[in-house]
Enzyme design. Sequence first.
Site, mmCIF file in Angstrom:
data_model
loop_
_atom_site.group_PDB
_atom_site.id
_atom_site.type_symbol
_atom_site.label_atom_id
_atom_site.label_comp_id
_atom_site.label_asym_id
_atom_site.label_seq_id
_atom_site.Cartn_x
_atom_site.Cartn_y
_atom_site.Cartn_z
ATOM 1 N N ASP A 1 0.820 -1.207 0.000
ATOM 2 C CA ASP A 1 0.000 0.000 0.000
ATOM 3 C C ASP A 1 0.851 1.253 0.000
ATOM 4 O OD1 ASP A 1 -2.278 1.612 0.092
ATOM 5 O OD2 ASP A 1 -2.133 1.740 2.255
ATOM 6 N N ASP B 1 -2.218 5.880 -6.274
ATOM 7 C CA ASP B 1 -2.552 5.011 -5.151
ATOM 8 C C ASP B 1 -2.659 3.569 -5.639
ATOM 9 O OD1 ASP B 1 -3.429 4.358 -2.452
ATOM 10 O OD2 ASP B 1 -5.427 4.120 -3.314
#
Length: 437
Positions: free
Chosen positions: A118, A317
Amino acid sequence: METLQLFLSILLLLLLLSTSSLAQNPKCSDRDQESTLEVLHIYSPCSPFRPSSPSLSWEESILQMQHEDQARLQFLSSLVAGKSVVPVASGRQIVQSPTYILRAKIGTPPQTLLMAMDTSNDAAWVPCSGCVGCPSSAAFDSAKSTTYRNVACKSPQCSQVSNPTCGGGACLFNMTYGSSTLAANLSRDTFTLASDPIPNYTFGCIQKATGSSVPPQGLLGLGRGPLSLLSQTQDLYKSTFSYCLPSFKSPGFSGSLRLGPTAQPLRIKFTPLLRNPRRPSLYYANLVAIRVGRKIVDIPPGALAFNPTTGGGTIFDSGTVFTRLVEPAYVAVRNEFRRRVGRNLTVTSLGGFDTCYSVPIVAPTMTFMFSGMNLTLPADNLLIHSTAGSITCLALAASPGDFNSVLNVIANMQQQNHRVLYDVPNSRLGVARELCT
């Protein structure tokens, strides 16, 4: 990206496989080498995150992914708005349904866990052996590691987690997300990524979990904060990494994470990384325009402008599936896309996707124009198709308006089959086309 028909058929096959763990499936053997790690999609045969039910229809699977993205966008919006303190392992959507995972070996001797990758979070965390309420499928057994240590209460790292407390001199903390509450020890041990041992890596060791959304095997944060992989390995990896995310049509759903400046692509265009002092972990870039086909779309400048005060701007992202644009930008792009596809074609909707067609279409390319760099997306990165091929949707959507999102997010579907390079020391981000298998 090829249609979801192949994706869903492969998913069904994977769910019928009798293998249930890395040890039982020889194809899931460790293929990491030097400073490059294999990146697996959640639907990989080797993934513990793959769904337990193959019975979802295409429409249901799309709606489910949209629902999960909504939670992710809400989390990201809360970050940029400064409304929440980011704890170790924060991020409601990330921990409940990660998209891409990698192998990490923890302890001495090493224990292998598959952790979510992440870019919008910092710290690492794992469920630990004996955890009350954690999944029993995989956990880190700290008692079997000769190099495991608790982080002391007076350590500087203890002040960097949420709600720290002191128990027997060790740093403890609590965090909540969704319907779950977690209690963890802040810990240190050797992390081994590919062939690189990283001694004294600081992470959260979860001891107790309540609720129905407990994460399976943890998370590895690639943000820019003090507890992130980049910060803890500055001498080894020079705060530089790249990844190539596989698409659904990739048979093994396998890409790569390359750590450090060595062996990064030479032919790659860069755009400057921008820094939001309120949320310095996020990777902002200056999106100046969007082109559909050959036409630069007329978008209000404020819809794309970087604004550290409000958190507005554009980030890359790895955890969001479908790219989101703030409403004025999305409406302008969507309308031009519809015009180029054909004014006379009937447009339908599916959940949050409002540009769907029930007949075959020829889609224009779409180019996201950043300062110094263009990211041109072919149809594979722009369209999703129903299992039967009867519905085609533009795989972009407006940022949710119910929590006043000001953030544009370049998501992982639009990043698939590209090498995305994060060069933090030189404050730049690069993208190059690459087949990620």
